[in-house]
Design an enzyme around this catalytic site. Structure first.
Site: not given
Ligand SMILES: C[S@@+](CC[C@H](N)C(=O)[O-])C[C@H]1O[C@@H](n2cnc3c(N)ncnc32)[C@H](O)[C@@H]1O
Length: 260
Positions: A39, A61, A175
């Protein structure tokens, strides 16, 4: 080394960004991969842990910068597994927290394909450790809730605002960048005080991390927060008051570890 069943798929959590936060099991599974399907949020350092000859497929993407649709990702995983390849399906954070890992597992298992989860550190935990904001703290938060701030096109955010507006639970909003105004308004309309401490964290655990603290009623109007690059996570709750006084922990722990 024992042979794996041909066509095994590992659904692996890559963690929030810092490659050092990968689990030992994730590194072992990556090392066995014939192909890595990854991803957008997976860092190049983590991808580099797969064998050099392993094929790498970016499903984050397409050339026009749109995500590969989920049913196409499922088809890719099915095809690779049926060819007998060992597949590392790498996802940001944890595959079972807003990661659609379970949707992929249902498809794979339904087709009789062996598939295993390997957990990762979710963004909330990564951000907690680097900002010093605990997710729970005796006297401040008796629990924590992970919620999605994303809505499908044209749909309204369908969250249980009454229960989310409970002042003794930490809210972590994934998100949520596009809808943080609507989220904050709903929380306040359902009883969460306007001055509830909150923060936005961008790219937590990476060298690009930024965290911005603001009370709930100022989250949406804060120009710095509005400009934060994705991915962004919001934390709302009394626990955030502990983080504002804490130095960035990641730098400190990285420096300390570099010296030993
Ligand atoms: C589709 S979700 C995936 C979440 C992922 N599976 C997890 O457990 O962190 C994507 C969202 O996770 C959050 N996110 C993921 N990595 C991040 C990071 N390093 N810093 C801040 N937010 C993060 C954001 O809110 C982003 O929009």
């Amino acid at each position: 080394m024992k042979d794996l069943r041909p066509g095994t798929v590992f659904l692996i959590g890559a963690g929030p960004g810092d490659p050092d936060l990968l689990t030992v099991k994730a590194v072992r599974a990556l090392g066995r991969a014939d192909v890595v399907v990854y991803d957008r949020l997976v860092s190049p350092e983590i991808l580099a842990l797969a064998p050099t000859q392993a094929e790498r497929i970016d499903v984050g993407k397409l050339p026009k910068r749109h995500k590969v649709p989920q049913d196409q990702i499922n088809e890719i995983l099915l095809r690779l597994a049926r060819q007998g390849q060992t597949v590392a399906r790498l996802k940001g954070g944890d595959p079972l927290i807003f990661g659609r890992g379970s949707e992929e597992a249902l498809v794979l298992r339904g087709a009789g394909i062996p598939c295993h989860y390997i957990p990762g550190i979710t963004a909330a935990q990564g951000a907690a450790s680097t900002t010093g904001v605990p997710l729970t703290h005796r006297g401040l938060a008796t629990g924590v809730r992970y919620v999605t701030g994303h809505r499908a096109r044209d749909a309204s955010l369908d969250l249980d605002w009454f229960s989310l507006a409970s002042g003794d639970t930490t809210l972590v909003i994934y998100m949520g960048a596009a809808n943080i105004g609507e989220i904050a308004d709903n929380l306040m309309a359902h009883g969460l005080p306007a001055d509830t401490p909150a923060m936005a964290v961008s790219a937590a655990t990476t060298p690009r991390q930024q965290s911005v603290f603001a009370p709930l009623n100022e989250l949406a109007g804060n120009a710095v927060i509005a400009d934060l690059p994705a991915p962004v996570l919001f934390v709302v709750g009394q626990v955030v008051s502990l983080g504002a006084e804490t130095a960035p922990v990641q730098e400190t722990s990285d420096h300390v570890l570099a010296q030993v």
